[in-house]
Design a protein around this motif. Structure first.
Motif, PDB file in Angstrom:
ATOM      1  N   THR A 117       0.812  -1.218   0.000  1.00 28.04           N
ATOM      2  CA  THR A 117       0.000   0.000   0.000  1.00 28.04           C
ATOM      3  C   THR A 117       0.846   1.269   0.000  1.00 28.04           C
ATOM      4  O   THR A 117       0.346   2.331  -0.352  1.00 28.04           O
ATOM      5  CB  THR A 117      -0.935   0.026   1.225  1.00 28.04           C
ATOM      6  N   ARG A 118       2.118   1.154   0.361  1.00 27.76           N
ATOM      7  CA  ARG A 118       2.996   2.331   0.351  1.00 27.76           C
ATOM      8  C   ARG A 118       3.792   2.425  -0.952  1.00 27.76           C
ATOM      9  O   ARG A 118       4.859   3.023  -1.022  1.00 27.76           O
ATOM     10  CB  ARG A 118       3.941   2.328   1.544  1.00 27.76           C
ATOM     11  N   PHE A 119       3.252   1.846  -2.030  1.00 29.67           N
ATOM     12  CA  PHE A 119       3.986   1.777  -3.297  1.00 29.67           C
ATOM     13  C   PHE A 119       4.299   3.145  -3.884  1.00 29.67           C
ATOM     14  O   PHE A 119       5.302   3.310  -4.586  1.00 29.67           O
ATOM     15  CB  PHE A 119       3.219   0.925  -4.312  1.00 29.67           C
ATOM     16  N   ILE A 120       3.487   4.150  -3.617  1.00 30.06           N
ATOM     17  CA  ILE A 120       3.740   5.484  -4.174  1.00 30.06           C
ATOM     18  C   ILE A 120       5.001   6.082  -3.561  1.00 30.06           C
ATOM     19  O   ILE A 120       5.891   6.564  -4.288  1.00 30.06           O
ATOM     20  CB  ILE A 120       2.524   6.398  -3.934  1.00 30.06           C
ATOM     21  N   TRP A 133      -6.302  -0.340  -4.925  1.00 26.72           N
ATOM     22  CA  TRP A 133      -7.166   0.820  -4.727  1.00 26.72           C
ATOM     23  C   TRP A 133      -8.499   0.448  -4.074  1.00 26.72           C
ATOM     24  O   TRP A 133      -9.072   1.255  -3.327  1.00 26.72           O
ATOM     25  CB  TRP A 133      -7.422   1.515  -6.064  1.00 26.72           C
ATOM     26  N   LEU A 134      -8.985  -0.749  -4.333  1.00 27.46           N
ATOM     27  CA  LEU A 134     -10.274  -1.154  -3.765  1.00 27.46           C
ATOM     28  C   LEU A 134     -10.151  -1.747  -2.359  1.00 27.46           C
ATOM     29  O   LEU A 134     -11.157  -2.046  -1.721  1.00 27.46           O
ATOM     30  CB  LEU A 134     -10.950  -2.174  -4.688  1.00 27.46           C
ATOM     31  N   GLN A 188      -4.716  11.699  -8.680  1.00 24.31           N
ATOM     32  CA  GLN A 188      -5.609  11.612  -7.523  1.00 24.31           C
ATOM     33  C   GLN A 188      -4.899  12.134  -6.279  1.00 24.31           C
ATOM     34  O   GLN A 188      -3.695  11.929  -6.100  1.00 24.31           O
ATOM     35  CB  GLN A 188      -6.053  10.164  -7.296  1.00 24.31           C
ATOM     36  N   ALA A 189      -5.671  12.785  -5.416  1.00 26.34           N
ATOM     37  CA  ALA A 189      -5.123  13.295  -4.164  1.00 26.34           C
ATOM     38  C   ALA A 189      -5.688  12.557  -2.952  1.00 26.34           C
ATOM     39  O   ALA A 189      -5.190  12.706  -1.845  1.00 26.34           O
ATOM     40  CB  ALA A 189      -5.417  14.793  -4.025  1.00 26.34           C
ATOM     41  N   PHE A 190      -6.727  11.760  -3.174  1.00 23.95           N
ATOM     42  CA  PHE A 190      -7.355  10.985  -2.104  1.00 23.95           C
ATOM     43  C   PHE A 190      -8.188   9.895  -2.760  1.00 23.95           C
ATOM     44  O   PHE A 190      -8.335   9.855  -3.994  1.00 23.95           O
ATOM     45  CB  PHE A 190      -8.223  11.884  -1.207  1.00 23.95           C
ATOM     46  N   VAL A 191      -8.714   8.994  -1.976  1.00 22.91           N
ATOM     47  CA  VAL A 191      -9.532   7.894  -2.499  1.00 22.91           C
ATOM     48  C   VAL A 191     -10.980   8.361  -2.550  1.00 22.91           C
ATOM     49  O   VAL A 191     -11.661   8.463  -1.532  1.00 22.91           O
ATOM     50  CB  VAL A 191      -9.381   6.634  -1.624  1.00 22.91           C
ATOM     51  N   GLU A 195      -7.692   2.677   1.705  1.00 19.34           N
ATOM     52  CA  GLU A 195      -8.762   3.676   1.810  1.00 19.34           C
ATOM     53  C   GLU A 195      -8.332   4.984   2.470  1.00 19.34           C
ATOM     54  O   GLU A 195      -8.754   6.067   2.035  1.00 19.34           O
ATOM     55  CB  GLU A 195      -9.944   3.062   2.567  1.00 19.34           C
ATOM     56  N   PRO A 196      -7.470   4.964   3.519  1.00 16.47           N
ATOM     57  CA  PRO A 196      -7.107   6.224   4.180  1.00 16.47           C
ATOM     58  C   PRO A 196      -6.072   7.050   3.418  1.00 16.47           C
ATOM     59  O   PRO A 196      -5.749   8.165   3.842  1.00 16.47           O
ATOM     60  CB  PRO A 196      -6.509   5.763   5.523  1.00 16.47           C
TER      61      PRO A 196
END
Length: 268
Positions: free
Chosen positions: A86-89, A187-188, A141-144, A193-194
């Motif tokens: 989840t920290r891939f970015i 993403w799903l 995107q800046a948020f989910v 989500e946070p």
């Protein structure tokens, strides 16, 4: 008259596998006198080949070197070892981007990212403020957002239809199923989500341009507006009328004009 553009490819060794990269250079360009090159960060299903002729067009329009690469697991790069975290970015900015800079001997740079690549470009701008001279995001995107998740669910269902996975196989080979899963399942997931862009790019010190299609199916105009607030007073968002998620393919000249103006206005 269009500039003649030369191309060069290089492989980048990483602890987890090789990355494929490509550079477009204006004829007669000398590294020691050139403006900072533009580094392209691709989207969740993308790769160098899927930029098509946009890097060459960008090189011609700006007179700058352009560099693009396939993230690990994508395109011609080696397979990713396991599931995408989840920290891939932030991982991209901390672990892989420095190796790209080292291979191409890049000091100062302009970061240009499409979709999730925009978040990666922004993270690089935040982590390397003395080197990043300008940031350009496109459809980032800046948020989910619910619109983002709904768009992903629709795309996921479409890829289950006969023949659709062949589109990914053409560019990613036997990594295609992983590429699709890395996008949709990450993403799903509840764990992602946070996520917000501020978690890895709380402050952008360089000039910032946030481009976004008015009808982007993966994010509302709240995203570029929010991204612009992370930057300096010169930061701005531009909403492209009647455009969707890939403006550089839908209206390349429109995107090139805005990008060129941004870079010329903030040169130095």
């Amino acid at each position: 008259m269009p500039l003649f553009v030369s191309e060069e490819t290089r492989w980048i060794e990483t602890p987890h596998g090789r990355l494929f990269s490509q550079r477009w250079s204006p004829a007669g360009e000398r590294a020691e006198t050139a403006q900072p090159p533009i580094i392209l960060f691709h989207d969740s299903l993308g790769c160098v080949a899927l930029w098509r002729d946009f890097p060459e067009q960008l090189c011609q329009a700006t007179g700058r070197i352009v560099v693009a690469y396939d993230r690990l697991g994508f395109g011609q790069s080696d397979a990713y070892p396991g599931d995408l975290p989840t920290r891939f970015i932030r991982d991209e900015a901390e672990c892989f981007f420095p190796l790209l800079r080292q291979q191409w001997q890049i000091d100062r740079f302009v970061a240009f990212g499409h979709s999730v690549g925009g978040a990666m470009a922004a993270t690089c701008a935040a982590l390397y403020p003395h080197s990043c001279q300008s940031l350009i995001t496109e459809s980032a995107q800046a948020f989910v957002e619910d619109r983002t998740l709904n768009g992903i669910r629709i795309a996921k269902a479409q890829f289950e239809e006969p023949g659709q996975m062949e589109r990914l196989h053409k560019y990613h080979g036997d990594k295609a199923a992983w590429v699709l899963s890395a996008w949709t399942e990450t993403w799903l997931s509840k764990a992602f989500e946070p996520w917000t862009l501020e978690s890895s790019a709380a402050s952008i010190q360089c000039p910032l341009l946030a481009l976004h299609g008015e009808n982007d199916e993966y994010g509302s105009v709240l995203h570029p507006q929010r991204i612009a607030t992370l930057g300096t007073a010169s930061s701005r968002s531009v909403i492209l009328k009647n455009r969707h998620h890939v403006p550089h393919r839908e209206a390349p000249n429109e995107v090139l004009d805005v990008v060129k103006q941004h870079l010329e206005s903030n040169a130095g």
